[in-house]
Design a protein around this motif. Sequence first.
Motif, short mmCIF file in Angstrom:
data_model
loop_
_atom_site.label_atom_id
_atom_site.label_comp_id
_atom_site.label_asym_id
_atom_site.label_seq_id
_atom_site.Cartn_x
_atom_site.Cartn_y
_atom_site.Cartn_z
N ALA A 1 0.89 -1.48 0.01
CA ALA A 1 -0.14 0.02 0.01
C ALA A 1 0.98 1.08 -0.01
O ALA A 1 0.71 2.19 -0.80
CB ALA A 1 -0.98 -0.10 1.21
N SER A 2 2.06 1.06 0.62
CA SER A 2 2.89 2.39 0.84
C SER A 2 3.43 2.64 -0.65
O SER A 2 3.63 3.69 -1.28
CB SER A 2 4.16 2.33 1.82
OG SER A 2 3.54 1.85 3.00
N LEU A 3 3.68 1.59 -1.16
CA LEU A 3 4.33 1.67 -2.55
C LEU A 3 3.34 2.47 -3.59
O LEU A 3 3.74 3.30 -4.29
CB LEU A 3 5.01 0.46 -3.16
CG LEU A 3 6.18 -0.11 -2.60
CD1 LEU A 3 6.79 -1.62 -3.17
CD2 LEU A 3 7.58 0.97 -2.69
N ILE A 4 2.22 1.82 -3.44
CA ILE A 4 1.09 2.48 -4.56
C ILE A 4 0.72 3.74 -3.70
O ILE A 4 0.67 4.60 -4.86
CB ILE A 4 -0.09 1.59 -4.31
CG1 ILE A 4 0.13 0.17 -4.83
CG2 ILE A 4 -1.26 2.18 -5.11
CD1 ILE A 4 -1.11 -0.77 -4.68
N ALA A 5 0.99 4.45 -2.70
CA ALA A 5 0.60 5.45 -2.28
C ALA A 5 1.52 6.45 -2.96
O ALA A 5 1.18 7.56 -3.33
CB ALA A 5 0.55 5.58 -0.64
N LYS B 1 2.77 6.40 -5.83
CA LYS B 1 2.64 6.65 -7.10
C LYS B 1 1.14 7.43 -7.43
O LYS B 1 0.74 7.90 -8.41
CB LYS B 1 2.15 5.34 -7.83
CG LYS B 1 3.63 4.42 -7.94
CD LYS B 1 4.91 5.15 -8.70
CE LYS B 1 4.39 5.31 -9.98
NZ LYS B 1 5.83 5.93 -10.85
N GLN B 2 0.45 7.69 -6.50
CA GLN B 2 -0.86 8.46 -6.48
C GLN B 2 -0.78 9.87 -6.85
O GLN B 2 0.12 10.46 -6.43
CB GLN B 2 -1.65 8.23 -5.22
CG GLN B 2 -2.10 6.85 -4.96
CD GLN B 2 -2.62 6.12 -6.04
OE1 GLN B 2 -3.88 6.71 -6.60
NE2 GLN B 2 -2.45 4.86 -6.34
N ASP B 3 -1.67 10.18 -7.73
CA ASP B 3 -1.80 11.75 -7.92
C ASP B 3 -3.15 12.50 -7.33
O ASP B 3 -3.23 13.24 -7.48
CB ASP B 3 -1.76 11.97 -9.66
CG ASP B 3 -1.76 13.11 -9.97
OD1 ASP B 3 -0.87 13.90 -9.38
OD2 ASP B 3 -2.31 13.68 -10.70
N ASP B 4 -3.65 11.53 -6.64
CA ASP B 4 -5.12 12.25 -6.17
C ASP B 4 -4.92 12.08 -4.52
O ASP B 4 -4.69 10.96 -3.89
CB ASP B 4 -5.91 11.14 -6.48
CG ASP B 4 -7.59 11.51 -6.18
OD1 ASP B 4 -7.66 11.77 -4.81
OD2 ASP B 4 -8.55 11.64 -6.85
N VAL B 5 -5.45 13.20 -3.78
CA VAL B 5 -5.21 13.19 -2.27
C VAL B 5 -5.90 12.20 -1.56
O VAL B 5 -5.65 11.53 -0.82
CB VAL B 5 -5.64 14.46 -1.99
CG1 VAL B 5 -5.36 14.72 -0.46
CG2 VAL B 5 -5.11 15.58 -2.76
N LYS B 6 -7.24 12.04 -2.14
CA LYS B 6 -8.21 10.77 -1.44
C LYS B 6 -7.58 9.60 -1.79
O LYS B 6 -7.37 8.85 -0.56
CB LYS B 6 -9.53 10.94 -2.32
CG LYS B 6 -10.49 11.89 -1.54
CD LYS B 6 -11.78 11.70 -2.11
CE LYS B 6 -12.83 12.07 -0.96
NZ LYS B 6 -14.30 11.92 -1.37
N ARG B 7 -7.12 9.28 -2.69
CA ARG B 7 -6.46 7.86 -2.86
C ARG B 7 -5.40 7.71 -2.19
O ARG B 7 -5.09 6.57 -1.53
CB ARG B 7 -6.40 7.44 -4.38
CG ARG B 7 -7.42 7.20 -5.14
CD ARG B 7 -7.29 6.66 -6.57
NE ARG B 7 -7.12 5.38 -6.63
CZ ARG B 7 -8.06 4.33 -6.56
NH1 ARG B 7 -9.10 4.77 -6.80
NH2 ARG B 7 -7.75 3.07 -6.79
N LEU B 8 -4.54 8.65 -2.00
CA LEU B 8 -3.30 8.70 -1.33
C LEU B 8 -3.49 8.36 0.00
O LEU B 8 -2.97 7.49 0.69
CB LEU B 8 -2.47 9.89 -1.20
CG LEU B 8 -1.06 9.96 -0.73
CD1 LEU B 8 0.05 10.65 -1.43
CD2 LEU B 8 -1.27 10.66 0.64
#
Lengths: 465, 469
Positions: free
Chosen positions: B278-282, B284-291
């Motif tokens: 989950a940290s690795l995906i976070a 790469k996120q570009d969206d505050v909510k998804r992060l």
Amino acid sequence: MNAIILSALCGVVMMFSGILLKNKSAIKYVAIAALLVLIIGNLFQFYGIYTIDIDSKGLLSFDRTGLFFNTIIFVATLAYFILSGSDIERAGPDVAEYFALIFFVLCGVTILTSFNGLLMFFIGIEILSIPLYILTGSDKKNLKSNEASLKYFLMGSFSTGILLMGITLIYGATGSFGLQSTTIKSAVTGFSSAGILAPVGLVLLFISMCFKVSAAPFHFWAPDVYDGAPSVFTSFMATIVKAAGFFAFIKLFAAKSEDFGPGPAWKLILFVIIVATLFIGNITAVFQQSVKRMLAYSSIAQAGFMLFALYSTNDFTKDGILLYTAAYSFATIGIFSILTKMEDYSLDGFNGLSKSQPVLAFTNTVFFLSLSGIPLTAGFFAKYYMLASAIKGGGSLSLVIIAVLFAAVSVYYYFKVIQAMYFKEGVAATNTPITGNFKVALIVLAAIIVILGIYPTALLGFYYF
Amino acid sequence: MIPLLLILIPVVSAILTFFLKNGNAAKNWALIASTATLIVGLYALCPVCKLEFDATWLPLLGSRFSLSLDGLSKMLVLLTAISFPVVFASTYNNEYKQSNAFYGLMLLTQAGLMGVFLASDCLLFYFFWELALIPVYFLCSIWGGEKRIAVTFKFFVYTFVGSLLMLIGILYLYFQTPDHSFAIKSFYALKLSASQQNLAFWLFFIAFAIKMPIFPLHTWQPDAYEQSPTAVTMILSGVMVKMGIYAVIRWLIPIFPSATVKYADIIIIASVIGMIYASLIAIKQDDVKRLVAYSSIAHIGLMSAVLFSLKTIGWNGVMIQMFNHGINVIGLWIVADAIEQKLGTRKFSELGGLAQKAPVLAILLVVLAFANVALPLTNAFVGEFLMFNGLFQYNFWIAGVAGISIILGAVYTLNMVQKIFYGQTVPATQNALEIKGNVQFVLIILVLVIIGFGVYPQPMIDLTKHIHP
């Protein structure tokens, strides 16, 4: 005995009311009044007051469970009359006869809850079935209705034939129509040349009952018949008649299961039938676009759950089938009463109902939540009791887990209707104006379902205390 | 009586809210009702009051309506009680169509959550567990984003399957109890054989793992957080995920001690994989909510790993962290919502230089971000310290791998702060304004709580010592 006589009399009264009364809604009110008399008569007997007492020479016997079941069925019918009465008026020209036929069906139900031998059992099944063939075909101009009626009649007669064959074999083996377990037990366990007759007879009996309650693989008639019959009568068939069939099924085989069960072979047969019923009912329902047809498959799926009562007979079973009957019948009657008011029976026909008819959408949601078995609705405790009885029986945890997974599948198609009503844009139209009384009746029914979901003792308390 | 009030106030006010017509009336009423619940919740912290309630409910089944409050319950009741007024106040300016239904369902959710944390009867617990789910289903499906129907349904089906399996587990245990009762004491007193424990353990654990969620059962979560209206997302991530952890502490581990030991390794490894993943995906996120959603999975993964390491000090950390994570994540959502409401986007790539326009918001966010990476002097530090302490006692290597997620957490959190608030202003932030009024007020309170418990965490540590169901 009160209920049997009164229901038959009410049927006759209804037939004559058609001649005497020209006003259709007057006929409806006569029917409701007659039903109230029936309920009161039945309650009299439930509390030990025998107003009409005829010696049936041991062919009928009345116990509290049966009488209480009668009461639930009559109250469900009352809800059905109140909610769908105006739809029955519009179903065709012979309103009085429809009501009369419904009372004759109720007469069949009362016999099925009190039979004390295979002979009365057979008569009960026939009295229950024949009016239904007529009701299914009551929309005479509609080809689908005709087809459904013919199909139902042919398949029904065929299963009656099997039933009769089974009864004959059992009679041949034991020399009696009685349900006394000793005779059958000796016939089954003896396994002499005569002994083979009784097991075969019982299996035939079992198959024909599976047919009546539309358990897979004997369910093929149900979707077509439920879909083809006028919606207002489908409602009656899928709820009250089905529940009564189950009650008879369980009454018949619960007495027997001590004899050749719960042996492993018997359990295996039931296991396969339950899983097949759940599978076919649930999976096929997922793909339906018409809500009416979806409900037909859902009623097969619900039958799978009710079969749990046969799988393991213990003290939970009786409460379970009573609660299940109430929860399932009330919810389905409510849903059908709304469905018959809709212009379009497809899922899209429900789009945006929450905007145009908030009360209908809300109560319909409660009914569907109950069918899915969500807590706070009666459906939860119905399923709860069924699962509990199976777990208590022991050794059938795999069956329970399969059933639960299918319950999750059922959420998928039930919630599609809720999604259509609340989350999708559209103009859901009704074919008749919705009256205030109808809304009030729906709210009362929904309230009953919620109350039973929070406090099921409200229903079972009557039975126990 | 106090436990009952904690449930009754939300339920009654929810029903009243449904009948209110005017939009603002519903808003104010919900705010008042949730504040009243908060006052009762604060009163419940007092150590001397009688905090039990018991009434007949289903005599035929052997289930009673019994509620009780110990240290663990108090912590989560307090979190639930604080969250709702905070959420209502911070989203006060958002307009909802049919706001009476919205606020009514929100209050029902609160009642369900309170019930979950209070119930000391297993069937009652199951009831509230479901009651907390149903309103959320409608909240997300009606007021959510574009893909809301499919996403929420996925969430619902996931959790419903879990709940049903748990129901089987509950029934199975019920028939093992000698007196056929659902009371927590009877369940604790059960003497189950190893094979019985192994079976029932999974029936319960799957339900809890879906709710938390633990890798690989987490797939419903980022979508659900993204598509839900922000007010609901705050509750989902701030309070609702704690249901799973709470249930593990309250029900799972005490009832199935030997099965817990047997499967602890598998669950810890799954949790740690989930954290890193989950940290690795976070990052790469570009969206505050998804992060924030993925960051939340990482935090919960750590809590779950520490839980199953079965060390007292780690458990104290988990209990503290449940509260702190709730506060911090709600703060982050408030910032995310403020940005989205003002600027119309949540994407980092479209934002930048906001600190020049909104310095107060920037300072508050920096504190929240520090709390999210558990820097000293923030509330999360204490909890995280205790948790890692426990995990190190369990296994050095697992703790080491889990530690990587702290570094990754700092990477994505600070990256988010930098991209949104610093650098050059971009067209979207050219005319941005400072946050005002209610949002500022709520955020300042949250930041004070964060710093307050960061400097003086002793009251919370004391609370975790009173666990006696």
